[in-house]
Write an enzyme that holds these catalytic residues in place. Sequence first.
Site, PDB file in Angstrom:
ATOM      1  CB  ALA A 146      72.277 -52.485   4.023  1.00 49.51           C
ATOM      2  N   GLY A 176      74.517 -56.325   1.351  1.00 49.32           N
ATOM      3  CA  GLY A 176      75.925 -55.949   2.297  1.00 49.32           C
ATOM      4  C   GLY A 176      76.555 -57.312   2.932  1.00 49.32           C
ATOM      5  CD  GLU A 233      77.916 -54.837  -1.205  1.00 45.43           C
ATOM      6  OE1 GLU A 233      76.908 -54.489  -0.311  1.00 45.43           O
ATOM      7  OE2 GLU A 233      77.969 -54.063  -2.185  1.00 45.43           O
ATOM      8  CD  GLU A 254      73.081 -55.209  -3.111  1.00 49.76           C
ATOM      9  OE1 GLU A 254      72.917 -56.256  -3.763  1.00 49.76           O
ATOM     10  OE2 GLU A 254      73.890 -55.277  -2.141  1.00 49.76           O
TER      11      GLU A 254
END
Length: 272
Positions: free
Chosen positions: A79, A123, A126, A146
């Site tokens: 992200a 992300g 993911e 993260e």
Amino acid sequence: MGNVAVLERQDSGAATLENVIVEWIGRVGVVTLNRPQALNALSEGLIRDLENALDHFENEPGTHVIVITGSEKAFAAGADIKEMVDKTYMDAYLGDFITTGWERLSQCRKPVIGAIAGYALGGGCELAMMCDILIAADNAKFAQPEITIGTIPGAGGTQRLTCAIGKSKAMEMCLTGNMISATDAEKAGLVSRVVPLDQLRQEALILAEKIASMSLPVAMMVKECVNRSYETTLTEGLKFERRVFHSTFALEDRKEGMEAFIGKRKPVFKGE
Ligand code: DAK
């Protein structure tokens, strides 16, 4: 802002949105994440463009299979940290931070292949795990880093990774942020196979074209059944599978497939 209206099928053509490139290759739709200056960090704009591309391919009858890929250096480095840095809890909670759009990939009904080269972090990892089949280039690296920036995976990293590779390996990745190589990802069952970087796109397209040559409704049913195994007990999953199996007897493609076998010819599936 990405605009789904610009996406109209062009035979063997391509369209460029701000953050993704969209290609139509026969019955395969290819989405290439294209934000090289930020290693395809998943900004709001990129997620919106991806969502638009997926909406288009899902609704477009000529597309049977979707391939998602990135650059040679990065599938996606997570992200967008620069977009996240100043957010407060209330921004995240009340705004349901990056939930919309992110969930689009996991809701795709058509088969999706992830062709992963370079970094698939946070992300990015993911997003890769929301695909149905992953092929990795030999330079791919997967991680859930993260924790190193003071947060936790927020788009399925603690859940899908654990389902894919088991508790101990998932814990180690999520608690350390360490990257694993493509080879280790294959050994752990995260990806189907590893191919040389320069063959990644070709291998993904060969696989996609093979799946695209099957009956589209049957491929969608297979996907739905396999995914159900993650959501339910074995007994219920087997019942679901049986019902869907029975429903294939309503398809002309099922009759065609069996008649073609008996007639020693290739089946011609019409998606009916
Ligand atoms: N965000 C923003 N920019 C990024 C970025 C990221 N994740 N990753 C890289 N960049 C930018 C860098 O800032 C740099 O930009 P400039 O400084 O040139 O402007 C450019 O991309 C090139 O990066 P580097 O210079 O760092 O390149 P290196 O080759 O030296 O290093 C690297 C590559 C991938 C090892 C490094 O960039 C890196 O560690 N990146 C961050 C990886 C990371 O921590 N990712 C996890 C982010 S947290 C949720 C959904 C998802 C998430 C949360 C919630 N919901 C649905 C609720 C996900 C969270 C995350 O992913």
